[in-house]
Design a protein around this motif. Structure first.
Motif, mmCIF file in Angstrom:
data_model
loop_
_atom_site.group_PDB
_atom_site.id
_atom_site.type_symbol
_atom_site.label_atom_id
_atom_site.label_comp_id
_atom_site.label_asym_id
_atom_site.label_seq_id
_atom_site.Cartn_x
_atom_site.Cartn_y
_atom_site.Cartn_z
ATOM 1 N N UNK A 54 3.733 42.590 1.802
ATOM 2 C CA UNK A 54 3.679 41.353 2.580
ATOM 3 C C UNK A 54 3.075 41.630 3.962
ATOM 4 N N UNK A 55 3.476 42.729 4.561
ATOM 5 C CA UNK A 55 2.905 43.096 5.864
ATOM 6 C C UNK A 55 1.383 43.233 5.745
ATOM 7 N N UNK A 56 0.939 43.947 4.710
ATOM 8 C CA UNK A 56 -0.496 44.142 4.502
ATOM 9 C C UNK A 56 -1.232 42.821 4.361
ATOM 10 N N UNK A 57 -0.684 41.919 3.550
ATOM 11 C CA UNK A 57 -1.343 40.636 3.318
ATOM 12 C C UNK A 57 -1.349 39.778 4.578
ATOM 13 N N UNK A 58 -0.336 39.944 5.416
ATOM 14 C CA UNK A 58 -0.309 39.188 6.667
ATOM 15 C C UNK A 58 -1.361 39.740 7.630
ATOM 16 N N UNK A 59 -1.546 41.054 7.605
ATOM 17 C CA UNK A 59 -2.543 41.659 8.492
ATOM 18 C C UNK A 59 -3.958 41.184 8.171
ATOM 19 N N UNK A 60 -4.230 40.904 6.888
ATOM 20 C CA UNK A 60 -5.574 40.415 6.554
ATOM 21 C C UNK A 60 -5.640 38.895 6.620
ATOM 22 N N UNK A 61 -4.558 38.249 6.983
ATOM 23 C CA UNK A 61 -4.584 36.803 7.177
ATOM 24 C C UNK A 61 -4.300 35.984 5.941
ATOM 25 N N UNK A 62 -3.845 36.639 4.864
ATOM 26 C CA UNK A 62 -3.585 35.909 3.623
ATOM 27 C C UNK A 62 -2.246 35.182 3.643
ATOM 28 N N UNK A 63 -1.318 35.678 4.459
ATOM 29 C CA UNK A 63 -0.003 35.053 4.558
ATOM 30 C C UNK A 63 0.237 34.720 6.019
ATOM 31 N N UNK A 64 0.722 33.506 6.251
ATOM 32 C CA UNK A 64 1.003 33.089 7.629
ATOM 33 C C UNK A 64 2.407 33.532 8.029
ATOM 34 N N UNK A 65 2.529 34.136 9.200
ATOM 35 C CA UNK A 65 3.864 34.571 9.625
ATOM 36 C C UNK A 65 4.711 33.397 10.113
ATOM 37 N N UNK A 66 6.030 33.613 10.127
ATOM 38 C CA UNK A 66 6.953 32.633 10.670
ATOM 39 C C UNK A 66 6.868 32.702 12.191
ATOM 40 N N UNK A 67 6.816 33.908 12.698
ATOM 41 C CA UNK A 67 6.657 34.080 14.140
ATOM 42 C C UNK A 67 6.010 35.425 14.410
ATOM 43 N N UNK A 68 5.646 35.644 15.670
ATOM 44 C CA UNK A 68 4.988 36.888 16.038
ATOM 45 C C UNK A 68 3.475 36.756 15.976
ATOM 46 N N UNK A 69 2.811 37.826 16.339
ATOM 47 C CA UNK A 69 1.344 37.778 16.424
ATOM 48 C C UNK A 69 0.715 38.958 15.704
ATOM 49 N N UNK A 70 -0.452 38.694 15.131
ATOM 50 C CA UNK A 70 -1.293 39.775 14.621
ATOM 51 C C UNK A 70 -2.601 39.708 15.383
ATOM 52 N N UNK A 71 -2.822 40.685 16.255
ATOM 53 C CA UNK A 71 -4.079 40.712 16.989
ATOM 54 C C UNK A 71 -5.003 41.733 16.360
ATOM 55 N N UNK A 72 -6.236 41.293 16.056
ATOM 56 C CA UNK A 72 -7.252 42.221 15.577
ATOM 57 C C UNK A 72 -8.341 42.286 16.644
ATOM 58 N N UNK A 73 -8.567 43.461 17.148
ATOM 59 C CA UNK A 73 -9.496 43.645 18.269
ATOM 60 C C UNK A 73 -9.217 42.614 19.366
ATOM 61 N N UNK A 74 -7.951 42.411 19.630
ATOM 62 C CA UNK A 74 -7.525 41.543 20.731
ATOM 63 C C UNK A 74 -7.442 40.063 20.402
ATOM 64 N N UNK A 75 -7.900 39.677 19.182
ATOM 65 C CA UNK A 75 -7.883 38.249 18.844
ATOM 66 C C UNK A 75 -6.810 37.945 17.816
ATOM 67 N N UNK A 76 -6.111 36.838 18.013
ATOM 68 C CA UNK A 76 -5.086 36.420 17.063
ATOM 69 C C UNK A 76 -5.744 36.025 15.731
ATOM 70 N N UNK A 77 -5.374 36.728 14.686
ATOM 71 C CA UNK A 77 -5.975 36.560 13.363
ATOM 72 C C UNK A 77 -5.801 35.137 12.820
ATOM 73 N N UNK A 78 -4.734 34.476 13.265
ATOM 74 C CA UNK A 78 -4.460 33.132 12.750
ATOM 75 C C UNK A 78 -5.037 32.022 13.622
ATOM 76 N N UNK A 79 -5.811 32.421 14.640
ATOM 77 C CA UNK A 79 -6.440 31.398 15.480
ATOM 78 C C UNK A 79 -7.946 31.582 15.551
ATOM 79 N N UNK A 80 -8.499 32.262 14.556
ATOM 80 C CA UNK A 80 -9.946 32.482 14.556
ATOM 81 C C UNK A 80 -10.665 31.219 14.101
ATOM 82 N N UNK A 81 -11.889 31.020 14.606
ATOM 83 C CA UNK A 81 -12.673 29.854 14.215
ATOM 84 C C UNK A 81 -14.066 30.278 13.747
ATOM 85 N N UNK A 82 -14.595 29.499 12.822
ATOM 86 C CA UNK A 82 -15.989 29.617 12.378
ATOM 87 C C UNK A 82 -16.479 31.037 12.205
#
Lengths: 319, 329
Positions: A54-82
């Motif tokens: 589950x951790x792995x799938x959340x890191x690639x953005x396949x599962x949305x977390x209940x809380x907390x942040x996943x930053x990839x190269x400083x950007x929140x994985x769940x707030x990426x656009x286009x």
């Protein structure tokens, strides 16, 4: 300069238990913080039910977390656009245990490797595509690549299929590869070759996260190990250190249970019983019902993951 | 090769599958004996013939497989000539029990554990229901499962518990031999260690003789007295675990031992290049020669026989570990 590829902050992932009116949740990942430095591969080790996949799938953005942040190269994985999303999908690749489990029997190796490139429209011309596909097959030692490219996935052995999975990720020129039990399905005699191919990629700047129950393999592959138990990281440190001097009683039990190819050395079971349900995780330290060292405090107070030495963390009242 | 105290002897056993591509010799001229109280580990990779060997010993082969040669003798009784009734009522489960691969799933999800004990035992003996349940409770205690679980359904048990139940079930008629096929493979590491410890205890209590099949040579090191290494349907090495692990003779065994990670060491593990041969189109000579680092000319024409290199350590290789080259036969 900040050299972190991943910065995971207090990540929590819950799954609602199915059923009408159910108010129960599986606490799959429960307060995980982890940073991954570029070029420092991490093994995430745990048994079934530890929350590692589950951790792995959340890191690639396949599962949305209940809380907390996943930053990839400083950007929140769940707030990426286009374009950011497309870039992230290229830079991070996940490889599964049995990547072509349910594959169309007519699918060729070429199609499999080119799939991601086509989806994200990364390569322009047919020549560019050929180059990317053949190059990736060459890297995973499926040679001659032109010949392997024409073969059906279903005609390959388990080890060859896993190499195609690696090739298809590589064609995307990723920065991070997240592997979920990459060699568990393979016969012992061919596992080492896949590990060797991936270890060579580390020298070319790729960062790996290897999710596995297999401490022995990860010891030789990753620079650091995070041990997970029931949704939490209980120990973190360099692979050498964690394996040679495990501090958490769970890690100690895990390592004592790993068989070695020597009849003079027998496995020991230091932990009682089995991993409890993540729907009702135990109070205090989640490991306490199985722990040979548990005291009163372990039932009531949850131990924090604290630094005990440089780059060495453990969550135990007595470690 | 059958010693006086042998509880099981397998002599020149051959099993061939009929496939659309032609006959597939899955087990090819396999011989060994099992002594009272002994555990023989059989290691091999997918397709090596381990499971076929086990099911052939019990004569439980699928319809497209045939025993083409050899025989199996269990406590003096020839399995090959036994009629179906003798097989079911006197031999299977009574003298030789089988815990199949993924046996957790062998338990029927619709029946409670006690019913499964009763049904299995009544198929193979005349024990009364009362006797069966009493014995089942006793055995469950021994394998570390609370006997109240007898009234549970299999899905209410964890994987480790189901495996313990299967082991208890296999012991219920006091068989002389138990064959376990990958009994710990689906389990987590710590649970595997618990089961391996349990099997060691049971051996001490019960003088149980067993065959333990695994793809994991490190697991075999934990439970077996002797080890048979299978490759492409044949035993290529056979000896005590002490001998085989400290002085492996066959290049395949040597490669396999180098391919498993050993956490105590600092150097990483290797691999054996290439793939096992296609059993339908087996080339002449030694089946391992295409992957073998020390193969010589004779290996591509003559199949090496399994020969004794002292201390009952057998290997089937013309170039034993590159140390001794046999004369061109």
């Amino acid at each position: 300069m900040d050299n972190k590829v991943y910065d995971v902050k207090d990540l929590t992932v819950y799954f609602k238990v199915k059923g009408r009116g159910s108010k129960l949740f599986v606490h799959a990942v429960d307060g995980v913080s982890l940073s991954v430095e570029r070029g420092v591969s991490v093994g995430i080790v745990g048994e079934s039910g530890s929350g590692k996949t589950t951790l792995g799938k959340t890191l690639v953005g396949l599962i949305k977390p209940k809380s907390g942040e996943v930053l990839f190269e400083g950007r929140n994985v769940f707030k990426l656009r286009g374009a950011e999303t497309a870039e992230f999908r290229r830079k991070v690749q996940m490889i599964y245990q049995d990547p072509f489990d349910a594959i169309d029997p007519l699918f060729s190796v070429y199609d499999a490797v080119a799939e991601g490139l086509r989806a994200l429209k990364i390569t322009g011309s047919r020549e560019e595509m050929d180059q990317a596909v053949y190059g990736a097959l060459q890297t995973v030692r499926l040679t001659p690549p032109e010949e392997y490219a024409k073969r059906r996935i279903t005609s390959l052995s388990g080890g060859q299929r896993q190499r195609v999975a690696v090739a298809r990720s590589l064609a995307m020129e990723p920065e991070v590869l997240i592997l979920d039990e990459p060699v568990s399905m393979l016969d012992a005699s061919v596992r080492g070759e896949i590990i060797k191919i991936m270890a060579d990629l580390k020298t070319r700047g790729k960062t790996f996260l290897m999710i596995t129950h297999d401490v022995a393999t990860v010891k030789f592959f990753a620079e650091s190990i995070a041990v997970m138990y029931l949704g939490k990281i209980v120990e973190l440190g360099s692979s050498e250190d964690v394996v040679a001097h495990p501090l958490h009683p769970y890690t100690q039990a895990l390592i004592a249970a790993v068989p070695v190819p020597d009849p003079e050395v027998k496995v020991k079971s230091l932990a009682k019983g089995e991993i409890p349900s993540a729907i009702f995780p135990p109070s205090g330290c989640r490991f306490h019902p199985r722990c040979p060292l548990a005291q009163e405090i372990c039932k009531t107070e949850e131990p924090a993951l604290r630094a005990v030495a440089k780059n060495r963390y453990v969550a135990c009242h007595f470690a | 090769m059958s010693g006086l105290d042998s509880v099981l002897s397998v002599e020149h056993l051959g099993v061939t599958f009929e496939t659309p591509r032609g006959p597939l010799p899955a087990v090819n001229d396999v011989s060994f004996t099992l002594s009272g109280g002994e555990t023989l580990g059989i290691v091999g990779e997918s397709g090596a013939g381990k499971t076929t060997l086990a099911t052939a010993i019990l004569k439980l082969l699928p319809p497209n497989a045939k025993i083409v040669s050899g025989r199996v003798v269990v406590e003096g009784v020839d399995m090959m000539s036994a009629d179906p009734d003798t097989l079911n009522k006197k031999l299977r489960w009574n003298k030789i029990a089988y815990v199949p691969q993924a046996s957790q799933n062998a338990l029927d999800p619709l029946y409670k554990i006690d019913d499964q004990f009763v049904e299995t035992v009544q198929a193979h003996s005349d024990m009364s229901k009362k006797e069966i349940l009493a014995r089942a409770s006793e055995l469950l205690l021994q394998v570390g499962v609370d006997p109240v679980k007898l009234s549970s359904y299999p899905w209410q048990l964890s994987g480790g518990q189901k495996q313990r139940v299967m082991i208890a079930l296999s012991l219920i008629l006091n068989p002389s031999v138990i064959i376990m096929d990958e009994p710990t493979t689906a389990l987590d590491t710590i649970i595997q260690a618990q089961i391996l410890e349990l099997l060691r205890q049971l051996r001490e209590f019960q003088r149980m003789s067993s065959i333990f099949i695994s793809h994991d040579i490190s697991v075999i090191a934990n439970v077996a007295d002797r080890i048979a290494v299978m490759y492409a349907g044949k035993i290529v090495e056979l000896g005590t675990v002490k001998e085989v692990f400290s002085d492996p003779l066959h290049p395949y065994t040597q490669g396999l031992l180098k391919s498993v990670p050993d956490m105590r060491r600092s150097e990483s593990f290797g691999y054996i290049a290439g793939l096992p041969p296609d059993l339908v189109n087996l080339p002449p000579g030694c089946s391992f020669r295409e992957r073998c680092p020390v193969a010589v000319e004779i290996c591509s024409s003559i199949t090496p026989p399994l020969e004794n290199y002292g201390r009952n350590h057998f290997a089937a290789c013309h170039v034993v570990g590159g140390r001794r080259v046999r004369g061109e036969a």
